[in-house]
Write an enzyme that holds these catalytic residues in place. Structure first.
Site, PDB file in Angstrom:
ATOM      1  CG  ASP A  82      -2.000   1.019   1.214  1.00 54.99           C
ATOM      2  OD1 ASP A  82      -2.399   1.426   0.108  1.00 54.99           O
ATOM      3  OD2 ASP A  82      -2.477   1.413   2.295  1.00 54.99           O
ATOM      4  CG  HIS A  83      -0.544   4.931   0.036  1.00 53.18           C
ATOM      5  ND1 HIS A  83      -0.831   5.971  -0.817  1.00 53.18           N
ATOM      6  CD2 HIS A  83      -1.726   4.576   0.593  1.00 53.18           C
ATOM      7  CE1 HIS A  83      -2.117   6.246  -0.769  1.00 53.18           C
ATOM      8  NE2 HIS A  83      -2.692   5.412   0.075  1.00 53.18           N
ATOM      9  CB  SER A 211     -11.264   5.141   8.177  1.00 50.15           C
ATOM     10  OG  SER A 211     -10.608   3.899   8.207  1.00 50.15           O
ATOM     11  CB  THR A 233      -7.991   5.774  10.351  1.00 52.38           C
ATOM     12  OG1 THR A 233      -7.000   6.291   9.450  1.00 52.38           O
ATOM     13  CG2 THR A 233      -7.988   6.604  11.618  1.00 52.38           C
TER      14      THR A 233
END
Length: 290
Positions: A82-83, A211, A233
Site C-alpha cells: 500500500d502506498h 474510514s 484508521t
C-alpha cells in the site's frame, strides 16, 4: 493456500457488483483478527501493508505470517503493498513473493506519474503481480505522508482515461472527496465525478480513505464502480481504544494474551461492519477458482 494477485479478487468483484475490503495490517494480531472474521463471513480479503509496516516487521516475516494464516484459515488472500513510492522497493518485495502493489506517484505531475507507474507495471506484469496507481490526490495522513487540503485535488475523468491507457495499470485509486484518517465534518463525495470516471475507465476503481465515511456513501461508490475499499484508521482506533479501556479497568494487568485479544475483538467488529457494507460476505471462492 497461497498469496494471490488482487486482479483475481477484483475481477470477480467487478463482475458481481461488490467490493473487496482491503484492511491495513500491523502485526500478527491484526492479521489474525481480520482473517477470523473473513473466515466466519466467507469474505475475500486484501491485507495491505504500508512501507512503515514493513519497517516494523520484515517483509519475510509478514509474508510467512500471511501464508501460514492463509493455510490454517483456508482462505486465499492477497498481500498488498500500500502506498509504495519506489520501483526498487516494489521490485524487492515482488521478487520475494508479493503479488499486488500500489505505486503512488500521485504527488508527481501527470507525465512523471505515468512514467513511474508504467515502469512498475512492466516489471510487475512479468511476475503475475497486479498494480494499483492513484490519480488525483487525497488529503490527510497515511503512514509518514501528510497532504493538506490545499495540495489535495480530485481525479479528472479524461485524465483518468488517458492515464489507464498509457500505463496499463490494473486498478485505479480515485480522488473523489475522501481523505486519509478521520473527518472533522461529513465528507463531500463527488458521486457524479465517480460516475464520469466509470464511463471512460473499465478497470476496477479503488476507494482510499474509507474510514469514517458514512456507510450509505460507501455503498453508493460501489454501485458506481468501486471494487476495492481501503480501511485503516478505524481499525487502529478500535484496537487502541479497547486496550486503553482494559488497562483502565485492570491497572495491574500485564498479560498480552488478555489485552491483545480485547483489542482484536474490537477490531473484528469494524471488520465485520466493513465486510457487510462492501457486500463481500459469502463471496469467497475456492483457491483453485482464482
Amino acid at each position: 493456500m497461497s498469496i494471490i494477485s488482487t486482479k483475481y479478487l477484483l475481477q470477480d468483484a467487478q463482475e458481481k457488483g461488490y467490493a473487496v475490503p482491503a484492511f491495513n495490517i500491523h502485526n500478527a494480531e491484526t492479521i489474525q483478527a481480520i482473517l477470523e472474521v473473513c473466515r466466519e463471513m466467507k469474505s475475500p480479503v486484501i491485507l495491505a501493508g504500508t512501507p512503515g509496516t514493513f519497517k516494523h516487521i520484515a517483509l519475510e516475516e509478514i509474508y510467512a505470517l500471511c501464508s501460514a494464516y492463509s493455510t490454517s484459515f483456508d482462505i486465499p488472500l492477497a498481500l498488498h503493498l500500500d502506498h509504495h513510492e519506489s520501483l526498487d522497493d516494489i521490485r524487492h518485495k515482488v521478487n520475494a513473493g508479493v503479488r499486488s502493489a500500489m505505486i503512488d506517484g500521485s504527488h508527481f505531475p501527470f507525465e512523471e506519474n505515468v512514467k513511474l507507474v508504467k515502469s512498475v507495471v512492466d516489471f510487475c506484469h512479468s511476475r503475475d503481480c497486479s498494480v494499483e496507481a492513484e490519480l488525483g490526490r487525497l488529503g490527510g495522513v497515511e503512514d509518514d505522508m501528510s497532504v493538506d487540503a490545499e495540495n489535495a485535488f480530485l481525479t479528472d475523468p479524461q485524465e483518468a482515461k488517458r492515464f489507464v491507457e498509457l500505463t496499463g495499470v490494473d486498478s485505479l485509486a480515485v480522488a473523489i472527496g475522501t481523505a486519509h484518517g478521520l473527518y472533522t465534518k461529513k465528507p463531500k463525495i463527488d458521486f457524479q465525478r465517480l460516475a464520469e470516471i466509470r464511463e471512460v475507465v473499465d478497470i476496477p476503481l479503488v476507494l482510499h480513505g474509507a474510514s469514517d465515511v458514512p456507510d450509505e456513501y460507501v455503498r453508493r461508490t460501489i454501485e458506481l464502480g468501486v471494487c476495492k475499499v481501503n480501511v485503516a484508521t478505524e481499525l487502529k482506533i478500535a484496537f487502541a481504544a479497547a486496550v486503553k479501556k482494559w488497562f483502565i479497568e485492570n491497572p495491574d494487568g500485564n498479560d498480552p494474551r488478555y489485552y491483545m485479544r480485547v483489542g482484536m475483538n474490537a477490531m473484528k467488529e469494524v471488520v465485520r461492519s466493513k465486510i457487510t457494507v462492501c457486500n463481500s460476505y459469502g463471496k469467497l471462492l475456492p483457491a483453485l477458482q482464482y
